[in-house]
Design a protein around this motif. Sequence first.
Motif, PDB file in Angstrom:
ATOM      1  N   TRP A   1       6.914   2.667 -17.512  1.00 25.49           N
ATOM      2  CA  TRP A   1       6.153   1.573 -18.115  1.00 25.49           C
ATOM      3  C   TRP A   1       6.711   0.227 -17.669  1.00 25.49           C
ATOM      4  N   HIS A   2       8.026   0.125 -17.546  1.00 26.31           N
ATOM      5  CA  HIS A   2       8.662  -1.112 -17.089  1.00 26.31           C
ATOM      6  C   HIS A   2       8.188  -1.478 -15.676  1.00 26.31           C
ATOM      7  N   VAL A   3       8.139  -0.508 -14.791  1.00 25.86           N
ATOM      8  CA  VAL A   3       7.630  -0.763 -13.441  1.00 25.86           C
ATOM      9  C   VAL A   3       6.203  -1.296 -13.526  1.00 25.86           C
ATOM     10  N   THR A   4       5.415  -0.714 -14.399  1.00 24.09           N
ATOM     11  CA  THR A   4       4.011  -1.099 -14.563  1.00 24.09           C
ATOM     12  C   THR A   4       3.872  -2.507 -15.126  1.00 24.09           C
ATOM     13  N   GLU A   5       4.575  -2.792 -16.205  1.00 24.07           N
ATOM     14  CA  GLU A   5       4.410  -4.086 -16.858  1.00 24.07           C
ATOM     15  C   GLU A   5       5.030  -5.236 -16.077  1.00 24.07           C
ATOM     16  N   THR A   6       5.969  -4.938 -15.185  1.00 28.27           N
ATOM     17  CA  THR A   6       6.610  -5.988 -14.408  1.00 28.27           C
ATOM     18  C   THR A   6       5.659  -6.587 -13.377  1.00 28.27           C
TER      19      THR A   6
ATOM     20  N   GLU B   1      -5.020  -4.966  -8.877  1.00 30.50           N
ATOM     21  CA  GLU B   1      -5.391  -6.331  -9.276  1.00 30.50           C
ATOM     22  C   GLU B   1      -4.416  -7.346  -8.678  1.00 30.50           C
ATOM     23  N   ALA B   2      -3.153  -6.985  -8.633  1.00 36.63           N
ATOM     24  CA  ALA B   2      -2.140  -7.876  -8.057  1.00 36.63           C
ATOM     25  C   ALA B   2      -2.434  -8.132  -6.581  1.00 36.63           C
ATOM     26  N   LEU B   3      -2.702  -7.087  -5.835  1.00 38.94           N
ATOM     27  CA  LEU B   3      -2.991  -7.257  -4.409  1.00 38.94           C
ATOM     28  C   LEU B   3      -4.217  -8.139  -4.205  1.00 38.94           C
TER      29      LEU B   3
ATOM     30  N   ALA C   1       0.835  -1.202   0.000  1.00 48.06           N
ATOM     31  CA  ALA C   1       0.000   0.000   0.000  1.00 48.06           C
ATOM     32  C   ALA C   1       0.872   1.255   0.000  1.00 48.06           C
ATOM     33  N   TYR C   2       1.891   1.264   0.846  1.00 42.89           N
ATOM     34  CA  TYR C   2       2.763   2.438   0.926  1.00 42.89           C
ATOM     35  C   TYR C   2       3.567   2.612  -0.350  1.00 42.89           C
ATOM     36  N   GLU C   3       4.205   1.542  -0.812  1.00 45.91           N
ATOM     37  CA  GLU C   3       5.062   1.625  -1.996  1.00 45.91           C
ATOM     38  C   GLU C   3       4.255   1.896  -3.259  1.00 45.91           C
ATOM     39  N   ARG C   4       3.056   1.355  -3.325  1.00 49.29           N
ATOM     40  CA  ARG C   4       2.173   1.613  -4.464  1.00 49.29           C
ATOM     41  C   ARG C   4       1.849   3.101  -4.540  1.00 49.29           C
ATOM     42  N   GLU C   5       1.493   3.695  -3.417  1.00 49.64           N
ATOM     43  CA  GLU C   5       1.173   5.129  -3.404  1.00 49.64           C
ATOM     44  C   GLU C   5       2.394   5.974  -3.745  1.00 49.64           C
ATOM     45  N   ALA C   6       3.573   5.570  -3.273  1.00 46.53           N
ATOM     46  CA  ALA C   6       4.798   6.302  -3.607  1.00 46.53           C
ATOM     47  C   ALA C   6       5.051   6.240  -5.112  1.00 46.53           C
ATOM     48  N   THR C   7       4.827   5.098  -5.702  1.00 46.98           N
ATOM     49  CA  THR C   7       5.017   4.944  -7.148  1.00 46.98           C
ATOM     50  C   THR C   7       4.015   5.803  -7.912  1.00 46.98           C
TER      51      THR C   7
ATOM     52  N   ILE D   1       8.520  -5.476  -4.701  1.00 52.69           N
ATOM     53  CA  ILE D   1       8.607  -4.145  -4.088  1.00 52.69           C
ATOM     54  C   ILE D   1       9.991  -3.541  -4.301  1.00 52.69           C
ATOM     55  N   SER D   2      11.045  -4.324  -4.072  1.00 55.35           N
ATOM     56  CA  SER D   2      12.411  -3.811  -4.241  1.00 55.35           C
ATOM     57  C   SER D   2      12.657  -3.351  -5.678  1.00 55.35           C
ATOM     58  N   HIS D   3      12.115  -4.079  -6.623  1.00 56.59           N
ATOM     59  CA  HIS D   3      12.251  -3.723  -8.038  1.00 56.59           C
ATOM     60  C   HIS D   3      11.652  -2.344  -8.298  1.00 56.59           C
ATOM     61  N   GLN D   4      10.478  -2.094  -7.745  1.00 53.68           N
ATOM     62  CA  GLN D   4       9.834  -0.785  -7.898  1.00 53.68           C
ATOM     63  C   GLN D   4      10.678   0.321  -7.290  1.00 53.68           C
TER      64      GLN D   4
END
Length: 165
Positions: free
Chosen positions: A47-52, A89-91, A13-19, A124-127
């Motif tokens: 886009w890479h962050v998104t598609e991963t 959707e992932a969550l 939740a935190y990392e998603r909002e930061a992204t 998460i680390s990838h993001q």
Amino acid sequence: MFRRISDFESSWAYEREATIKIMKALTPASLDQKIDAKGRTLGRLAWHVTETVPEMLNKAGLAISEMPESEHSSDPSKIVQEYSRVSQEALEAIKKNWSDDSLETTHEMYGNQWARGTILNILISHQIHHRAQMTVLMRQASLAIPGMYGPSREEWAEMNMPALA
């Protein structure tokens, strides 16, 4: 490695909002910013962050919707929209299909065996890794950087306080 879905959910939740904050700060002109001729553009990184998200989780047996196109968008709002969709959707898929007890189940990932808890940690680390790259490119493109783990230089200025050196 995550050992509980609820721990991942809190971090996600935190990392998603930061992204999302970083992606919302992008402009169409900034998407072509790159560090050098061989580097990824800022738009390609976003886009890479998104598609991963679906790519990695689909490898782990979850059914996340694929991205609508293979090339990154030239519209930052579309990147935000797609990232928001796939990350939510992932969550939902993780909570529905995996349990705390299943987080030690392994999957073949990029030539190795990773436990599900490790997959979630690396997701998460990838993001975080690519967001850091994005902030450098954003500075080069003269964009304001939103704070993620505390105020950014611009946010310190808005509070009439000096940014920490």
